[in-house]
Write a protein that holds these residues in place. Structure first.
Motif, PDB file in Angstrom:
ATOM      1  N   UNK A 131     -36.275   2.695 -11.048  1.00 18.88           N
ATOM      2  CA  UNK A 131     -35.847   1.862 -12.175  1.00 18.88           C
ATOM      3  C   UNK A 131     -34.491   1.222 -11.899  1.00 18.88           C
ATOM      4  N   UNK A 132     -34.302  -0.002 -12.372  1.00 18.88           N
ATOM      5  CA  UNK A 132     -33.004  -0.630 -12.124  1.00 18.88           C
ATOM      6  C   UNK A 132     -32.659  -1.686 -13.162  1.00 18.88           C
ATOM      7  N   UNK A 133     -31.393  -2.082 -13.113  1.00 23.98           N
ATOM      8  CA  UNK A 133     -30.835  -3.085 -14.019  1.00 23.98           C
ATOM      9  C   UNK A 133     -30.515  -4.333 -13.198  1.00 23.98           C
ATOM     10  N   UNK A 134     -31.003  -5.468 -13.679  1.00 27.10           N
ATOM     11  CA  UNK A 134     -30.704  -6.768 -13.069  1.00 27.10           C
ATOM     12  C   UNK A 134     -29.688  -7.453 -13.972  1.00 27.10           C
ATOM     13  N   UNK A 135     -28.597  -7.955 -13.420  1.00 31.54           N
ATOM     14  CA  UNK A 135     -27.619  -8.689 -14.229  1.00 31.54           C
ATOM     15  C   UNK A 135     -27.247  -9.984 -13.517  1.00 31.54           C
ATOM     16  N   UNK A 136     -27.146 -11.044 -14.304  1.00 34.12           N
ATOM     17  CA  UNK A 136     -26.997 -12.409 -13.782  1.00 34.12           C
ATOM     18  C   UNK A 136     -25.856 -13.109 -14.514  1.00 34.12           C
ATOM     19  N   UNK A 137     -25.100 -13.932 -13.790  1.00 36.42           N
ATOM     20  CA  UNK A 137     -24.185 -14.869 -14.449  1.00 36.42           C
ATOM     21  C   UNK A 137     -24.633 -16.280 -14.083  1.00 36.42           C
ATOM     22  N   UNK A 138     -24.788 -17.143 -15.092  1.00 28.15           N
ATOM     23  CA  UNK A 138     -25.149 -18.526 -14.787  1.00 28.15           C
ATOM     24  C   UNK A 138     -23.870 -19.352 -14.580  1.00 28.15           C
ATOM     25  N   UNK A 139     -24.048 -20.594 -14.163  1.00 35.07           N
ATOM     26  CA  UNK A 139     -22.888 -21.438 -13.856  1.00 35.07           C
ATOM     27  C   UNK A 139     -22.033 -21.744 -15.081  1.00 35.07           C
ATOM     28  N   UNK A 140     -22.601 -21.553 -16.281  1.00 35.67           N
ATOM     29  CA  UNK A 140     -21.830 -21.754 -17.509  1.00 35.67           C
ATOM     30  C   UNK A 140     -21.081 -20.496 -17.937  1.00 35.67           C
ATOM     31  N   UNK A 141     -21.210 -19.414 -17.157  1.00 37.00           N
ATOM     32  CA  UNK A 141     -20.467 -18.188 -17.462  1.00 37.00           C
ATOM     33  C   UNK A 141     -21.187 -17.214 -18.368  1.00 37.00           C
ATOM     34  N   UNK A 142     -22.413 -17.543 -18.797  1.00 37.57           N
ATOM     35  CA  UNK A 142     -23.183 -16.598 -19.616  1.00 37.57           C
ATOM     36  C   UNK A 142     -23.659 -15.454 -18.707  1.00 37.57           C
ATOM     37  N   UNK A 143     -23.591 -14.229 -19.227  1.00 37.84           N
ATOM     38  CA  UNK A 143     -23.981 -13.041 -18.443  1.00 37.84           C
ATOM     39  C   UNK A 143     -25.089 -12.317 -19.200  1.00 37.84           C
ATOM     40  N   UNK A 162     -31.740  -7.623 -17.468  1.00 38.64           N
ATOM     41  CA  UNK A 162     -32.830  -6.803 -17.974  1.00 38.64           C
ATOM     42  C   UNK A 162     -32.883  -5.449 -17.290  1.00 38.64           C
ATOM     43  N   UNK A 163     -33.507  -4.494 -17.971  1.00 41.18           N
ATOM     44  CA  UNK A 163     -33.743  -3.162 -17.409  1.00 41.18           C
ATOM     45  C   UNK A 163     -35.216  -3.042 -17.057  1.00 41.18           C
ATOM     46  N   UNK A 164     -35.486  -2.722 -15.788  1.00 44.47           N
ATOM     47  CA  UNK A 164     -36.854  -2.512 -15.297  1.00 44.47           C
ATOM     48  C   UNK A 164     -37.107  -1.006 -15.214  1.00 44.47           C
ATOM     49  N   UNK A 165     -38.077  -0.528 -15.975  1.00 46.14           N
ATOM     50  CA  UNK A 165     -38.289   0.927 -16.095  1.00 46.14           C
ATOM     51  C   UNK A 165     -39.016   1.519 -14.896  1.00 46.14           C
ATOM     52  N   UNK A 166     -39.619   0.679 -14.062  1.00 45.66           N
ATOM     53  CA  UNK A 166     -40.365   1.135 -12.874  1.00 45.66           C
ATOM     54  C   UNK A 166     -39.772   0.485 -11.623  1.00 45.66           C
ATOM     55  N   UNK A 167     -40.101   1.051 -10.477  1.00 39.61           N
ATOM     56  CA  UNK A 167     -39.763   0.380  -9.217  1.00 39.61           C
ATOM     57  C   UNK A 167     -40.365  -1.018  -9.212  1.00 39.61           C
ATOM     58  N   UNK A 168     -39.596  -1.971  -8.689  1.00 41.03           N
ATOM     59  CA  UNK A 168     -40.159  -3.312  -8.495  1.00 41.03           C
ATOM     60  C   UNK A 168     -41.173  -3.268  -7.349  1.00 41.03           C
ATOM     61  N   UNK A 169     -42.315  -3.889  -7.554  1.00 41.33           N
ATOM     62  CA  UNK A 169     -43.308  -4.052  -6.491  1.00 41.33           C
ATOM     63  C   UNK A 169     -43.670  -5.520  -6.413  1.00 41.33           C
ATOM     64  N   UNK A 170     -43.893  -6.013  -5.182  1.00 48.42           N
ATOM     65  CA  UNK A 170     -44.325  -7.399  -5.010  1.00 48.42           C
ATOM     66  C   UNK A 170     -45.833  -7.452  -5.215  1.00 48.42           C
ATOM     67  N   UNK A 181     -32.834   8.401  -7.173  1.00 48.68           N
ATOM     68  CA  UNK A 181     -33.763   7.594  -6.378  1.00 48.68           C
ATOM     69  C   UNK A 181     -35.137   8.273  -6.361  1.00 48.68           C
ATOM     70  N   UNK A 182     -36.215   7.479  -6.403  1.00 47.85           N
ATOM     71  CA  UNK A 182     -37.555   8.076  -6.427  1.00 47.85           C
ATOM     72  C   UNK A 182     -37.914   8.674  -5.070  1.00 47.85           C
ATOM     73  N   UNK A 230     -40.658   8.386  -3.653  1.00 58.01           N
ATOM     74  CA  UNK A 230     -41.502   7.429  -2.932  1.00 58.01           C
ATOM     75  C   UNK A 230     -40.695   6.391  -2.159  1.00 58.01           C
ATOM     76  N   UNK A 231     -39.367   6.452  -2.293  1.00 53.34           N
ATOM     77  CA  UNK A 231     -38.549   5.465  -1.584  1.00 53.34           C
ATOM     78  C   UNK A 231     -38.539   5.738  -0.086  1.00 53.34           C
ATOM     79  N   UNK A 232     -39.377   6.662   0.367  1.00 49.32           N
ATOM     80  CA  UNK A 232     -39.471   6.935   1.807  1.00 49.32           C
ATOM     81  C   UNK A 232     -38.468   7.996   2.199  1.00 49.32           C
ATOM     82  N   UNK A 233     -38.501   8.381   3.468  1.00 49.55           N
ATOM     83  CA  UNK A 233     -37.582   9.415   3.927  1.00 49.55           C
ATOM     84  C   UNK A 233     -36.168   8.896   3.846  1.00 49.55           C
ATOM     85  N   UNK A 234     -35.252   9.778   3.488  1.00 50.50           N
ATOM     86  CA  UNK A 234     -33.876   9.346   3.291  1.00 50.50           C
ATOM     87  C   UNK A 234     -33.329   8.700   4.563  1.00 50.50           C
ATOM     88  N   UNK A 235     -32.671   7.585   4.367  1.00 54.37           N
ATOM     89  CA  UNK A 235     -32.039   6.919   5.495  1.00 54.37           C
ATOM     90  C   UNK A 235     -32.960   5.971   6.243  1.00 54.37           C
TER      91      UNK A 235
END
Length: 472
Positions: A300-312, A315-323, A423-424, A426-431
């Motif tokens: 799970x992770x948090x995405x944070x963005x600032x646009x060119x107008x300075x708005x910040x 979103x919070x994603x409750x699961x691992x992102x998958x393509x 960290x989950x 499933x993120x694979x072996x450490x390192x």
């Protein structure tokens, strides 16, 4: 001391464990200048008092002066039986103990008369502007004292954006919960001029847990009392998450301390103890492939963005992102804004379009999205990195969020992604990480062909995981 008075006092004292009682006794003795053996001390305790000057001297560095004066007003507001209210300018031991008991252990009903006197010495109905000033003082004091005591857990006033606008934004968000008896919530200048009686403020304190938590932090850390004892609840322990991954890298986060506290409080409880930086456009470059490589299968992770107008915003994603070309996630996901307003927008139940990540496909949109629908996301970052949109006329269907960016179609100025919690597995072996994490297109092709990821042979070294950034 009369019998009734003695019983009430003992009831308050009994809320504290023996070691807590001795901690409070020790603080009162320090503030009142008491000394000598404990027997002599107890005999004199009722006569010893604390002055405003003594309290100010004790809290001169850890707390802003305005908050010390408010704490003193709160202590003075405690009426003792058989004693005229407000006659003495000094604080008796009983007042001191009852103040601690009500604010640290009491319910909303017990806290409210103290809080109203901390807001305004006079009592009576309070103007919204007075409540606003108190709330801003309270948040400022929390940031100040946690920084002073080195309790920001790896965050600092240097590696986060300026807290002053964050203080105002968080105060404004908490004040938006003030509700008049008819259920209406005044806003803007109307809120500042509205008078609120004690029952409304009590309801507010009951419904807005941050007020009690922040007061507890200010008392424990500001007066340095009961701060290391075991009764601290998770809302205090996890008020600020441990920060990993930015130490020594010259990064200033898009988050400010009040926003970190507020957003963290909305995460699932098991994810509130730690944030680790996965991606920063400043560190890792402005590339959608780089973004995917750093965030896929990291939990799970948090995405944070600032646009060119300075708005910040983000979103919070409750699961691992998958393509993949399907929506993913669950109803714990949310969108938020940090600037110019601070707010969290949770799911509506209208649809399950929580989160979406796709890359390198001809037929489906390529990019990262949360809420809404294809071409009309509550938050969208295009795979043509740098472009995005936040569409909501009038609200995002999934999260009921308004348009988060200054313009519907925005240009990205900066972006960060933070993994939250542990960290989950499933993120694979450490390192190590798979080449498929680095090349999401290859992963998407495999998934479309129905093949699972069995690429143990295709592993390459990964950057060393960041060490602990904590100051302690």
């Amino acid at each position: 001391m009369g019998n009734a008075e003695s019983n009430a006092y003992q009831n308050h004292l009994s809320r504290f464990l023996p070691e807590e009682q001795s901690d409070i006794d020790g603080l009162f003795d320090t503030l009142s200048g008491s000394s000598g053996s404990s027997g002599a001390k107890n005999a004199k305790a009722a006569k010893k008092t604390v002055t405003l000057a003594a309290l100010q001297a004790h809290t001169q560095e850890p707390l802003p002066e305005a908050m010390t004066a408010r704490l003193y007003s709160g202590m003075k507001s405690i009426d003792l039986p058989g004693k005229s209210a407000g006659l003495s300018e000094q604080i008796a031991k009983e007042q001191f103990v009852i103040f601690m008991s009500n604010l640290l252990k009491g319910n909303a009903d017990e806290k409210i008369s103290i809080i109203t006197r901390m807001i305004a010495k006079t009592g009576g109905p309070l103007k919204g502007k007075q409540i606003q000033e108190f709330t801003e003082d309270l948040i400022t004091s929390v940031v100040h004292v946690l920084s002073y005591r080195k309790e920001l857990k790896g965050w600092s006033l240097e590696n986060t954006r300026d807290s002053s606008s964050g203080v105002k934004a968080l105060a404004s968000e908490l004040l938006s919960e003030l509700k008049l008896p008819d259920g209406t919530k005044p806003v803007g200048s109307q809120l500042l001029e509205t008078s609120f009686d004690q029952s409304v403020i009590e309801d507010w304190v009951y419904r807005v847990p941050q007020i009690s938590v922040f007061l507890s932090v200010v008392i424990r850390q500001g007066l340095h009392v009961l701060h290391s004892l075991p009764d601290q609840t998770n809302d205090i322990l996890n008020l600020v998450p441990h920060c990993k991954g930015i130490k020594g890298r010259g990064v200033v986060s898009l988050f400010d301390i009040p926003a970190i506290i507020y957003i963290n409080s909305h995460l699932p409880a098991e994810m509130q103890h730690k944030w680790q930086l996965l991606f920063s456009s400043r560190l890792h470059g402005e590339s959608f492939s780089q973004l995917c490589a750093h965030i896929v299968n990291k939990g799970p992770c948090i995405v944070i963005i600032r646009d060119l107008d300075g708005f910040i915003f983000g979103g919070f994603a409750s699961h691992s992102w998958e393509v993949k070309p399907q929506f993913q996630g669950d109803n714990r996901c949310f969108l938020f804004s940090v600037f110019p307003t601070l707010a969290v927008y949770t799911y509506t139940g209208y649809n399950d379009h929580y989160m979406y990540l796709n890359h390198g496909q001809q037929t489906m949109p390529n990019g990262l999205g949360m809420g809404g629908q294809h071409g009309y996301f509550g938050l969208w970052i295009d795979s043509d990195y740098g472009k995005g949109h936040s569409k909501a006329k009038p609200r995002c269907t999934t999260y009921n969020s308004p348009q988060l960016s200054a313009k519907e179609d925005f240009t990205l100025d900066a972006m960060e992604v933070w993994a939250v919690g542990d960290a989950p597995e499933s993120a694979g072996k450490k390192g190590k990480k798979s080449i498929l994490d680095v090349d999401p297109q290859a992963q998407a092709l495999l998934e479309m062909a129905g093949k699972s990821r069995q690429s143990e042979g295709l592993r390459e070294p990964m950057e060393e995981e960041e060490g602990d950034d904590d100051e302690s």
